[in-house]
Scaffold this motif. Structure first.
Motif: not given
Length: 561
Positions: A352-357, A441-456
């Motif tokens: 896990g991680s904590d991050t700011v975007y 979208v920040m958050g460990a390996f959620m980030q690549s998944q989050g980018h795509v979900q927002l775009l879709l």
């Protein structure tokens, strides 16, 4: 209690004409907007926000961490990037770790000083202003808002207060007292001051990178690391510099998504889009069982490739061109069965991680997409004396397996999860790329998944930016303890969808609610025009209106003028 965080409010997208910022802290957003109003551009404002977030959200970010930047130049249409990640100390070899009794099965604690890598954020802040800034404001002026906030104090926000306490418990560190009030994490609404960080920001503004990587701050970093068993030296710090890089991209149904190349996981977002392009996602319906099943299987394939192949580019054995080839993605897509979940090779470390975007678009049309992190909360939890910030533990993401691309070595950059993104129009290849959005979208390996979900959410289902970040998200995660892929579904998904996914062989966690929603990341997005709206004739509609959304899973907001 996790259940205490309720999602009962509703937000409209922010709409404005002249400039817009979106971040996870309202005070940081206000500081960025002030920079725009004073004549600064998107790059200046982004760095001002980065420094302000280091003050208001030190459990996620700070000068002791790493950062990455993408910048869109409206005059030329050029997109450039900065890799602001630091390297491991030169003495940090696998032989050293094994000599101390550590192995792949028994690595150092994630919070050990051996996992402190050189902080890349301060250099990237300075380089972003120098390379992409307006040149109308000095570095001192850009950082002044954050320095004043640290010196004068600010009331701690709700979500931040929760995670401040959580990461303090998990690290087991005392944070040098600088990041506590009378030995305790601040509570929601309690005013917190950090004069030591204010002084570091002032020195960085006055003397630039030298103020951080040489002299008293650098010595304090080396001292605290050495005292706790680490091997970083003054030479490791003084030799650090950012790297200007060429972004990578892929096209998906008339748009182009831009990410940063390795050592980040930006390629994972592009691979995911390439696989999903082979499926009729709009036809199956948003967050339907078929939609989620395809997305989950594609994420599993993508992350497995990311773990296998990505890391420090000097050590990679497979080219980006090979992985981004559309035929490669078609073969991956053909492996996805609609009636069951596939078995896949066990990937490497997932943590896990904590991050700011955060992101900014200015009145000239320039955009800056920015991400900053200390990795796991306060990172190592080590706070250099008199500095007011903690040091990252990015080295915890290195592997101790000799045959892996991400194996630890001296002077090496680790595989990096944090990624910013930009979106451009791909329909007219004869003209310069037209900016559509800055997003992340920040958050460990959620980030690549989050980018795509927002775009879709926007491109396939016509959601506005705020609706896109509000919508329930899923997070695909490999659990090292159970050796299983887990599908985490946020509260808001249809329970029948969760049941059907289980029938297809998925291990489903549902519903995830309260503060546990943090695993789905915290996103921000600003679009140029409402290109995502299928009911609007884009030829006749003004495209200079900025639309913004800010994630309700965080404390922040979008602001414009």
């Amino acid at each position: 209690m996790d259940s205490d965080l309720t999602f009962s409010s509703r937000r409209s997208p922010v709409v404005c004409l002249h400039g817009c910022v979106a971040s996870s802290q309202p005070l940081a957003s206000a500081i960025g907007l002030d920079i725009l109003k004073r004549g600064g551009n998107a790059a200046d404002a982004a760095v001002a926000i980065a420094a302000a977030l280091a003050v208001t959200e030190p459990n996620s970010t700070g000068p002791g961490g790493d950062t990455f930047c993408l910048f869109y130049d409206e005059k030329t249409g050029e997109i450039r990037g900065i890799n602001g990640s630091g390297r491991s100390p030169r003495a940090q070899t696998l032989d050293l770790l094994e000599g101390r009794g550590y192995t792949a099965e028994a690595p150092p604690s994630p919070y050990h000083a051996l996992n402190a890598t050189v902080p890349g954020a301060p250099a990237c802040w300075c380089d972003t202003v120098q390379l992409f800034g307006s040149q109308k404001l000095s570095m001192q002026e850009v950082l002044s808002g954050a320095a004043e906030l640290a010196e004068g104090g600010f009331p701690v926000a709700e979500v931040t207060a929760h995670h401040w306490a959580k990461w303090l418990r998990e690290s087991g560190k005392e944070l040098g007292g600088d990041l506590l009030i009378d030995g305790h994490p601040p509570k929601m609404g309690q005013v917190f001051r950090n004069p030591n960080l204010a002084q570091v920001l002032k020195e960085l503004g006055e003397r630039g990178k030298t103020a951080f990587y040489k002299g008293r701050v650098a010595q304090a970093i080396v001292d605290i690391i050495t005292q706790n068993g680490g091997v970083m030296t003054m030479d490791d710090l003084s030799s650090h510099d950012s790297e200007v890089v060429t972004p990578i991209s892929t096209e998906y149904k008339g748009v182009c998504l831009w990410e940063l190349p390795p050592n980040t996981q930006g390629l994972a977002a592009l691979l995911l889009l390439n696989i999903l392009e082979n499926f009729p996602l709009k036809a199956v319906g948003h967050n339907s069982c078929d939609y989620i099943h395809v997305l989950v299987e594609a994420v599993r394939l993508t992350l497995t490739d990311a773990f296998r192949y990505l890391g420090d580019p000097d050590h990679m054995t497979v080219s980006l061109e090979t992985l981004l080839d559309k035929s490669y993605s078609r073969k991956q897509a053909q492996r996805i069965s609609m009636d069951r979940a596939m078995e896949e090779v066990e990937p490497g470390l997932m943590t896990g991680s904590d991050t700011v975007y955060f992101c900014v678009i200015d009145s000239q049309g320039n955009a800056c997409s920015f991400v900053n992190s200390t990795y796991m909360g306060f990172g190592t939890g080590l706070v250099p004396k008199g500095c007011g910030f903690s040091l990252q533990n990015r080295g915890a993401s290195f592997s101790l397996h000799r045959n892996q691309v991400n194996c630890v070595a001296g002077g090496k950059r680790s595989f990096h999860t944090i990624i910013p993104a930009l979106l451009t129009d791909a329909t007219n290849k004869s003209e310069k790329p037209r900016l559509l959005a800055a997003l992340g979208v920040m958050g460990a390996f959620m980030q690549s998944q989050g980018h795509v979900q927002l775009l879709l959410n926007m491109l396939e289902f016509g959601m506005n930016p705020q609706q896109a970040v509000d919508a329930p998200r899923l997070y695909v995660h490999y659990d090292q303890k159970t050796k299983q892929w887990l599908v985490n579904l946020e509260e808001g998904f249809d329970p029948e969808v969760a049941k059907e996914l289980q029938k297809r062989g998925h291990k489903v966690n549902w519903p995830i609610k309260g503060h546990k929603r943090s695993q789905f990341g915290r996103g921000q997005i600003i679009t140029v025009g409402d290109w995502w709206n299928p009911s609007v004739n884009q030829t006749d509609h003004p495209s200079r209106v900025l639309w913004a959304g800010s994630d309700p899973r965080a404390d922040g907001c979008a602001q414009g003028y």
